[in-house]
Design a protein around this motif. Structure first.
Motif, PDB file in Angstrom:
ATOM      1  N   ALA A 284       0.965  -1.009   0.064  1.00  0.00           N
ATOM      2  CA  ALA A 284       0.107   0.110   0.075  1.00  0.00           C
ATOM      3  C   ALA A 284       0.780   1.325  -0.039  1.00  0.00           C
ATOM      4  N   PHE A 285       2.075   1.462   0.513  1.00  0.00           N
ATOM      5  CA  PHE A 285       2.864   2.360   0.744  1.00  0.00           C
ATOM      6  C   PHE A 285       4.019   2.553  -0.010  1.00  0.00           C
ATOM      7  N   ILE A 286       4.510   1.452  -0.756  1.00  0.00           N
ATOM      8  CA  ILE A 286       5.716   1.712  -1.562  1.00  0.00           C
ATOM      9  C   ILE A 286       5.352   2.770  -2.703  1.00  0.00           C
ATOM     10  N   PRO A 287       4.060   2.768  -3.221  1.00  0.00           N
ATOM     11  CA  PRO A 287       3.649   3.459  -4.634  1.00  0.00           C
ATOM     12  C   PRO A 287       3.829   5.086  -3.941  1.00  0.00           C
ATOM     13  N   LEU A 288       3.461   5.219  -2.861  1.00  0.00           N
ATOM     14  CA  LEU A 288       3.434   6.620  -2.187  1.00  0.00           C
ATOM     15  C   LEU A 288       4.747   7.026  -2.060  1.00  0.00           C
ATOM     16  N   PHE A 289       5.680   6.372  -1.539  1.00  0.00           N
ATOM     17  CA  PHE A 289       7.230   6.647  -1.426  1.00  0.00           C
ATOM     18  C   PHE A 289       7.727   7.028  -2.895  1.00  0.00           C
ATOM     19  N   VAL A 290       7.387   6.230  -3.862  1.00  0.00           N
ATOM     20  CA  VAL A 290       7.905   6.508  -5.322  1.00  0.00           C
ATOM     21  C   VAL A 290       7.425   7.878  -5.871  1.00  0.00           C
ATOM     22  N   GLN A 291       6.248   8.045  -5.534  1.00  0.00           N
ATOM     23  CA  GLN A 291       5.652   9.413  -5.949  1.00  0.00           C
ATOM     24  C   GLN A 291       5.825  10.566  -5.183  1.00  0.00           C
ATOM     25  N   GLY A 292       5.564  10.314  -3.802  1.00  0.00           N
ATOM     26  CA  GLY A 292       5.678  11.494  -2.951  1.00  0.00           C
ATOM     27  C   GLY A 292       7.032  12.022  -2.671  1.00  0.00           C
ATOM     28  N   VAL A 293       8.042  10.938  -2.565  1.00  0.00           N
ATOM     29  CA  VAL A 293       9.310  11.282  -2.129  1.00  0.00           C
ATOM     30  C   VAL A 293      10.361  11.162  -3.328  1.00  0.00           C
ATOM     31  N   LEU A 294      10.361   9.972  -4.272  1.00  0.00           N
ATOM     32  CA  LEU A 294      11.229  10.051  -5.558  1.00  0.00           C
ATOM     33  C   LEU A 294      10.621  10.971  -6.480  1.00  0.00           C
ATOM     34  N   GLY A 295       9.399  11.419  -6.507  1.00  0.00           N
ATOM     35  CA  GLY A 295       8.982  12.342  -7.387  1.00  0.00           C
ATOM     36  C   GLY A 295       8.401  11.449  -8.907  1.00  0.00           C
ATOM     37  N   GLY A 296       8.248  10.077  -8.588  1.00  0.00           N
ATOM     38  CA  GLY A 296       7.755   9.397  -9.919  1.00  0.00           C
ATOM     39  C   GLY A 296       6.448   9.719 -10.200  1.00  0.00           C
ATOM     40  N   SER A 297       6.097   9.207 -11.455  1.00  0.00           N
ATOM     41  CA  SER A 297       4.647   9.047 -11.731  1.00  0.00           C
ATOM     42  C   SER A 297       3.703   7.772 -11.201  1.00  0.00           C
ATOM     43  N   ALA A 298       2.527   7.739 -11.669  1.00  0.00           N
ATOM     44  CA  ALA A 298       1.840   6.592 -11.341  1.00  0.00           C
ATOM     45  C   ALA A 298       2.104   5.538 -11.892  1.00  0.00           C
ATOM     46  N   THR A 299       2.537   5.412 -13.301  1.00  0.00           N
ATOM     47  CA  THR A 299       3.064   4.310 -13.783  1.00  0.00           C
ATOM     48  C   THR A 299       4.401   3.674 -13.463  1.00  0.00           C
ATOM     49  N   GLU A 300       5.280   4.706 -13.025  1.00  0.00           N
ATOM     50  CA  GLU A 300       6.662   4.280 -12.365  1.00  0.00           C
ATOM     51  C   GLU A 300       6.548   3.600 -10.829  1.00  0.00           C
ATOM     52  N   ALA A 301       5.425   4.126 -10.371  1.00  0.00           N
ATOM     53  CA  ALA A 301       4.983   3.552  -8.907  1.00  0.00           C
ATOM     54  C   ALA A 301       4.398   2.099  -9.229  1.00  0.00           C
ATOM     55  N   GLY A 302       3.816   1.922 -10.271  1.00  0.00           N
ATOM     56  CA  GLY A 302       3.392   0.570 -10.485  1.00  0.00           C
ATOM     57  C   GLY A 302       4.583  -0.374 -10.975  1.00  0.00           C
ATOM     58  N   GLN A 303       5.475   0.148 -11.813  1.00  0.00           N
ATOM     59  CA  GLN A 303       6.386  -0.611 -12.118  1.00  0.00           C
ATOM     60  C   GLN A 303       7.461  -1.309 -10.951  1.00  0.00           C
ATOM     61  N   VAL A 304       7.684  -0.400  -9.776  1.00  0.00           N
ATOM     62  CA  VAL A 304       8.462  -0.892  -8.856  1.00  0.00           C
ATOM     63  C   VAL A 304       7.872  -2.050  -8.031  1.00  0.00           C
ATOM     64  N   LEU A 305       6.274  -2.300  -8.243  1.00  0.00           N
ATOM     65  CA  LEU A 305       5.876  -3.542  -7.445  1.00  0.00           C
ATOM     66  C   LEU A 305       5.885  -4.797  -8.263  1.00  0.00           C
ATOM     67  N   THR A 306       6.274  -4.456  -9.677  1.00  0.00           N
ATOM     68  CA  THR A 306       6.338  -5.751 -10.528  1.00  0.00           C
ATOM     69  C   THR A 306       7.197  -6.927 -10.116  1.00  0.00           C
ATOM     70  N   PRO A 307       8.423  -6.657  -9.716  1.00  0.00           N
ATOM     71  CA  PRO A 307       9.461  -7.570  -9.148  1.00  0.00           C
ATOM     72  C   PRO A 307       8.918  -8.265  -8.019  1.00  0.00           C
ATOM     73  N   LEU A 308       8.143  -7.732  -7.116  1.00  0.00           N
ATOM     74  CA  LEU A 308       7.616  -8.303  -6.059  1.00  0.00           C
ATOM     75  C   LEU A 308       6.556  -9.350  -6.484  1.00  0.00           C
ATOM     76  N   PHE A 309       5.558  -9.264  -7.438  1.00  0.00           N
ATOM     77  CA  PHE A 309       4.781  -9.923  -7.791  1.00  0.00           C
ATOM     78  C   PHE A 309       5.134 -11.073  -8.678  1.00  0.00           C
ATOM     79  N   LEU A 310       5.991 -10.916  -9.237  1.00  0.00           N
ATOM     80  CA  LEU A 310       6.714 -11.939 -10.415  1.00  0.00           C
ATOM     81  C   LEU A 310       7.354 -12.884  -9.389  1.00  0.00           C
ATOM     82  N   GLY A 311       8.267 -12.286  -8.379  1.00  0.00           N
ATOM     83  CA  GLY A 311       8.923 -13.105  -7.485  1.00  0.00           C
ATOM     84  C   GLY A 311       7.938 -14.041  -6.717  1.00  0.00           C
ATOM     85  N   TRP A 312       6.777 -13.497  -6.601  1.00  0.00           N
ATOM     86  CA  TRP A 312       5.824 -14.388  -5.664  1.00  0.00           C
ATOM     87  C   TRP A 312       5.166 -15.559  -6.602  1.00  0.00           C
TER      88      TRP A 312
END
Length: 503
Positions: A284-312
């Motif tokens: 729930a909060f990794i996307p907020l870190f990417v957008q609110g802290v790193l200044g990324g877009s919503a698409t970039e916030a989604g991309q950072v979760l991809t390795p988590l689900f692929l690993g799963w």
């Protein structure tokens, strides 16, 4: 899928394939909806405000979808799978439409709660229907197909949410469910014949209401901002104690408490609960870190979760093979170690961290999750009597979902308290300023505390995993397994007298 051999329902192969396609589509919507919203939420709070209630958009959905699972199962026994599945997907689509039309954070939370009520029917009833449609030989291949589709949908959720939010609007994250859901509903309504009950099945409405109310008030006590948390906590304790007493006397309890006497059940529930707390608080909060802290877009916030689900997904397949070869305990403990390392890595994130660092820690978390969750589920299913297999499996999944709902509420409360005095958490202007980077240092510090809490929950899960009992996969149930209930196996639900359709 072969059509050889007798079918449990007498439904033709063509119709079974159509039903399977409709169920796959409906299940993929439910799986995607659990992950698609995370990447849209920072944009949602910029539009609607209400950062203080950020976590409730997740918690409301998780709570109602979790609490309604056993209720949908009982109702499907009483009124038939087809009718309840169609009703469930109808409720899900109505909630999706209301979420897309929400004009305030309060409306969005209410719509998500209603959407979750319908989502509680999609996955469990899909698996129940598949069990009735196919013979045992066919069922293994079909369930493998469902697992693959679930994994793809979960991985695609954050990417789809980010792309749709950037390209169209956050509202379309919810509205896109409508055409796909209507298609699934139409296929099931056409291909799946209705059924009728030959006998009455008791629904434990008292237990359902007490459990729903107890978990709801517990979440209010943890994450609410009403200033009356102690009273909510007292009410939650009273409801849950009453639930325990009612379930002890219920002839067909919603939650069979005697299963908890089994060491394996009790300890796996503890591990799975703690994993749910840590994992969904993180998602729930990794996307907020990417957008609110790193200044990324919503698409970039989604991309950072991809390795988590692929690993799963990948490690679920690998973990199943390792479990059969090594036993479930080494795999479950190894998975817990990987998760704890990944969560510890998240606590080292700073405003200057590269996104590849998040990829690394996320992949470790997902890989550990794939090993830990599946190995414990296999152990539970191996250890309990066949007559209680469905109940034990549901209890395992229910504990993870409750942990997820509580985890999101706890982490949301930690975030709000961490931002108090530094960042305004209500109002549209506050949401826009949060994404604009004005308060990035304060947000980074608050999210650091959130990630520390996730790491502590994962470490507690590792400690609990070290105490898991052994299960013999080659020789049947473990000696410690829960015995059959007094008086013999529980009476199974009456069989349905099905109406078969011919071509």
């Amino acid at each position: 899928m072969s059509g050889s051999g007798p079918t449990p329902t007498g439904i033709s192969l063509r119709r079974r394939r159509a039903i399977t396609a409709g169920l796959l589509l409906g299940m993929s919507l439910g799986a995607m909806e659990a992950t698609v919203v995370g990447t849209a939420m920072p944009t949602v709070i910029a539009s609607l405000g209400g950062l203080a209630h950020y976590s409730w958009v997740f918690s409301a959905y998780l709570l109602t979808s979790t609490a309604s699972v056993p209720i949908w199962g009982r109702l499907s026994d009483l009124y038939g799978r087809r009718r309840m599945y169609l009703m469930g997907i109808g409720v899900f689509l109505a909630g999706s439409a209301a979420s897309g039309a929400a004009g305030s954070m309060a409306q969005l939370i209410a719509a998500r709660a209603f959407q979750g009520l319908g989502a509680g029917a999609l996955v469990p009833l899909s698996m129940t229907i598949i069990g009735e449609l196919y013979t045992m030989a066919e069922r293994a291949r079909t369930q493998a197909l469902f697992s693959g589709v679930w994994g793809v949908a979960s991985v695609a959720g954050p990417l789809v949410g980010g792309y749709v939010t950037d390209s169209l609007s956050w509202r379309w994250v919810f509205l896109l469910n409508l055409p796909l859901g209507v298609l699934a509903l139409g296929v099931i309504a056409w291909a799946y014949p209705p059924s009728r009950r030959a006998a009455h099945v008791t629904v434990d409405w008292m237990g359902a209401g007490l459990l729903f109310g107890g978990v709801s008030t517990l979440l209010l006590a943890i994450g609410g901002d009403t200033g009356a948390g102690i009273w909510w906590l007292a009410l939650a304790a009273g409801l849950l104690v009453t639930f325990w007493r009612v379930e002890r006397r219920a002839p067909e309890p919603l939650l069979p408490l005697d299963l908890l006497r089994d060491p394996l059940m009790a300890r796996t529930i503890a591990v799975v609960f703690l994993v749910g707390v840590a994992l969904f608080g993180c998602i729930a909060f990794i996307p907020l870190f990417v957008q609110g802290v790193l200044g990324g877009s919503a698409t970039e916030a989604g991309q950072v979760l991809t390795p988590l689900f692929l690993g799963w997904v990948v490690m679920s397949i690998v973990g199943a093979r390792l479990t059969l070869g090594l036993g479930y305990r080494p795999v479950a403990i190894g998975g817990s170690i990987l998760m704890t390392i990944g969560f510890a890595g998240l606590t080292r994130l700073t405003p200057s961290s590269a996104r590849t660092t998040i990829f690394l820690w996320g992949s470790l978390i997902g890989s550990g999750m794939g090993c830990s969750m599946l190995s414990q589920l296999l152990a539970v299913q191996q250890a309990v009597p066949r007559s209680r297999l469905g109940i034990a499996t549901s209890l395992n999944q229910f504990s993870r979902s409750v942990g997820a709902a509580i985890g999101v509420a706890v982490m949301g409360a930690i975030l709000s308290r961490g931002l108090a005095g530094d960042v305004p958490v209500d109002g549209v202007a506050a949401g826009a300023g949060l994404l604009g980077g004005t308060h990035a240092p304060a947000l980074a510090a608050a999210l650091h505390t959130v990630f520390v809490a996730c790491a502590l929950a994962s470490a507690a899960g590792l400690v609990a995993a070290l105490m898991l009992p052994a299960v013999r996969f080659a020789g049947g149930r473990t000696a410690e397994s829960v015995p059959e209930p007094a008086g013999g196996p529980p009476v199974s639900a009456p069989r349905e007298e099905r109406v078969s359709l011919t071509e």
